[in-house]
Design an enzyme around this catalytic site. Structure first.
Site, mmCIF file in Angstrom:
data_model
loop_
_atom_site.group_PDB
_atom_site.id
_atom_site.type_symbol
_atom_site.label_atom_id
_atom_site.label_comp_id
_atom_site.label_asym_id
_atom_site.label_seq_id
_atom_site.Cartn_x
_atom_site.Cartn_y
_atom_site.Cartn_z
ATOM 1 N N LYS A 285 28.292 -15.766 113.261
ATOM 2 C CA LYS A 285 27.837 -14.384 112.842
ATOM 3 C C LYS A 285 28.804 -13.406 113.253
ATOM 4 O O LYS A 285 29.345 -12.695 112.518
ATOM 5 C CB LYS A 285 26.321 -14.151 113.401
ATOM 6 N N THR A 286 29.385 -13.551 114.664
ATOM 7 C CA THR A 286 30.209 -12.697 115.176
ATOM 8 C C THR A 286 31.617 -12.820 114.302
ATOM 9 O O THR A 286 32.443 -11.627 114.125
ATOM 10 C CB THR A 286 30.340 -12.706 116.570
ATOM 11 N N ASP B 214 25.980 -19.957 117.442
ATOM 12 C CA ASP B 214 27.276 -20.935 117.090
ATOM 13 C C ASP B 214 27.476 -21.109 115.463
ATOM 14 O O ASP B 214 28.114 -22.053 115.151
ATOM 15 C CB ASP B 214 27.334 -21.972 117.878
ATOM 16 N N HIS C 186 21.105 -17.196 120.177
ATOM 17 C CA HIS C 186 20.550 -18.337 121.399
ATOM 18 C C HIS C 186 19.100 -17.929 121.501
ATOM 19 O O HIS C 186 18.710 -16.597 121.343
ATOM 20 C CB HIS C 186 21.128 -18.012 122.652
#
Length: 638
Positions: free
Chosen positions: A15-16, A12, A63
């Site tokens: 990055k994406t 969170d 994660h």
């Protein structure tokens, strides 16, 4: 040559979103990823570079539960974009991802300080200082930090320019060894099985025959895509997908390697240089079972250290890794070790010897251990020398040595020829291109010489040792071609002398003691007393007061000298008598087409029993050939 950038960082931290802002491509493909707003699987994107080249981007999950997936993606990248959110700063997976990149040999990168639209100027400056302090002592110390916002676009142009500049660093990749670690496999309707991955080295084209390791399943490439576009040729550094013929999704697992047939080898035992992270909660015990990551592959393994019972945090040591199943690798490949409990990254390192042919730990000296640890910094000749010595008395092929040194076959062969000219290495099989070190060659030669020396001591009456026994004396499983190569060198150098098929040391001669000389004369006298009716051995030995065992060495000596000829067990004729009998047989055939046992008795006066044995002996000598109950002269039609 294509370049791959990977993103790394805590969950969170954006990055994406950052990749989407840079490329316009959403890397989250799965419905679960979109629902939960987190990356679970590897994501892939690309960006056009000046000059027409495309740079691949691997978006890695942040994660902690998906670190194994992150490792699979990070194994093929050339530089990293470390993503840290300004509102949270450095977090646990920020640290672990950076440690993993370090252990995987990543040496270049940039830092994106994201979500700057969520903080004020003072908070942003504190975040920047915190990040710079965190990076001290790492490969990213001093790397530029780019404050950006994927939402507003602030700072994105500067980051793009820096990424383009970073992409100009050309990575070193082999062009000869096609190797694609599979990080994703799926079935596409109308096409069949498709695998994706980062092409670590080499190139491939549609139609190429390939195999899948481990297991060796073969296939051929139906088609190739690079970032969604069909291409005829895939080159090192490209993110590619291969449509493979004749394989199902069930045949392939993440971490399998697609390669050209016969170019790589599987192994269940490697020698590695292993470094335990300073941040590891505890050291690694000798014989410890771990999660082992190599390229996109994860499997269980057990560690065996050479010189210690425990590898403490911050220490580096040599280890032998035993795998639960075969794996294929190349010298200098990087690896990651994760503990079972707690499940976290604890160590990593470099592969030094990726073949099963390595000697066992007990046979590797402390000096050789030091040389192994120095291999990553050694020059080509140094790597070749150490790996050939480790390969031992059986040597390795050129293809295997290429895997052991990470040197392409052509420059490797050139280097070997130069070393051969200095007497350091030898090619013992030109067809198979098999090589051996001078030390290993000398070990085999010494084994042969010791075997001959021991034979001389045990058999002083024997002029020498049979050639086949000398070859066997070099050791178990020595290839015949190699054994003959060593024997020829021993004969050329004069360290062994050949008398026909008999081998001896240069200084060896048969010298008889007085009692042995007396026995020799007695045996010859008994045979000369009745040349055509040899003595009965039982009666002869009783008369001389010896046993058959005592007489046997002397009979061998007399046979080797040619004084006697052995016809069969307990039947010997004088050498000169045998010459006379051969002459009689040849004379007979001048006027006759065949000879029977009766004919032989008539021309020699030798009993039928011994005559049959002599005729069988002439068959073995290829003077005669049996046809029914008679003999004909060999080479003449009956």
């Amino acid at each position: 040559m294509a370049v791959i950038m990977g993103t790394a960082g805590h969950i969170d931290h954006g990055k994406t979103s950052l990749v989407r802002a840079l490329t316009g491509i959403d890397c989250d493909r799965l419905g679960e990823e979109k629902r939960r707003g987190i990356t679970i699987e590897l994501g892939f994107a690309h960006v056009e570079l000046p000059g027409g080249e495309r740079m691949g981007i691997v978006d890695m999950p942040g994660h902690e539960r998906f670190v194994r997936t992150m490792v699979a993606g990070a194994s093929g990248i050339d530089f990293v974009l470390l993503v840290i959110a300004a509102d949270e700063g450095v977090m646990p997976q920020t640290r672990e991802h950076l440690e993993i990149c370090t252990l995987l040999g990543v040496r270049h990168g940039l830092i994106a300080l994201t979500k700057i639209d969520m903080v004020d100027e003072e908070m942003l400056e504190l975040a920047r200082e915190d990040v710079a302090d965190f990076l001290k002592g790492t490969f990213l110390e001093g790397a530029p930090i780019f404050p950006v916002s994927s939402m507003t676009g602030e700072g994105m142009d500067a980051l793009r320019s820096a990424i383009v500049e970073q992409s100009r660093r050309q990575p070193r990749r082999r062009s000869d060894l096609f190797r694609l670690p599979v990080d994703r496999v799926f079935s596409l309707k109308g096409h069949g099985t498709v695998v994706t991955g980062t092409l670590v080295s080499g190139s491939a084209k549609a139609g190429d025959e390939v195999e899948l390791l481990p297991g060796g399943k073969t296939s051929h490439i139906r088609s190739i895509q690079n970032h969604g576009q069909s291409v005829e040729l895939a080159e090192a550094g490209h993110r590619i997908s291969l449509n493979l013929h004749g394989l199902s999704v069930e045949d392939i697992s993440r971490g399998d390697v697609v390669t050209h047939v016969g170019t790589m080898r599987e192994s269940k035992r490697w020698i590695v240089e292993l470094t335990c992270l300073k941040s590891a909660p505890r050291g690694l015990r000798h014989r410890k079972e771990v999660h082992f990551h190599h390229s996109a592959r994860e499997l269980s393994a057990r560690l065996y250290f050479y010189d210690r019972e425990r590898l403490e945090p911050g220490q580096t040591a040599l280890a032998e890794v035993h795998f639960s199943e075969p794996v294929a690798g190349v010298f200098a490949d990087r690896c990651i070790v994760r503990s079972f409990s707690p499940l976290r990254t604890v160590a990593g390192g470099s592969i030094l010897y990726p073949l099963d042919s390595a000697p066992r730990r007990s046979r590797i000296s402390p000096e050789m251990q030091k040389r192994l640890l120095a291999l990553p910094e050694a020059d080509d000749a140094g790597r070749i020398s150490v790996q050939l010595e480790l390969a031992g008395r059986l040597g390795v092929s050129l293809a295997e040595l290429s895997l052991l040194t990470d040197i392409a076959p052509k420059p490797l062969e050139k280097q070997l020829q130069a070393m051969s000219g200095r007497g350091l290495v030898f090619c013992w099989d030109k067809e198979a291109k098999s090589w051996i070190s001078s030390a290993a060659q000398e070990e085999l030669a010494a084994n042969a010489l010791v075997a001959v020396e021991v034979f001389h001591k045990k058999n002083p009456l024997q002029p020498g040792m049979a050639k086949g026994v000398v070859l066997a004396g070099m050791g178990r499983n020595v290839p015949p071609k190699l054994a003959h190569h060593i024997l020829e060198k021993l004969l050329r150098s004069g360290r062994l002398v050949a008398d026909g098929e008999t081998m001896r040391l240069p200084g060896h001669t048969v010298s008889l003691a007085d009692d042995q000389q007396a026995l020799r004369e007695a045996l010859l006298k008994a045979h000369r007393a009745s040349p055509l009716v040899p003595p009965n051995h039982t009666e002869l030995f009783a008369e001389l007061g010896i046993t058959p065992k005592q007489a046997q060495p002397m009979f061998k000596l007399l046979t080797a000298e040619g004084a006697l000829v052995k016809i069969k067990e307990d039947l010997y004729f004088l050498g000169e008598v045998m010459e006379d009998l051969r002459a009689k047989v040849r004379e007979w055939f001048e006027t006759h087409e065949e000879i029977s046992p009766g004919d032989f008795r008539d021309i020699t006066t030798i009993s039928r029993k011994n005559g049959v044995a002599l005729l069988e002996h002439f068959d073995k000598e290829q003077i005669t050939m049996r046809v029914g109950d008679r003999r004909v002269l060999r080479g003449r039609r009956p």
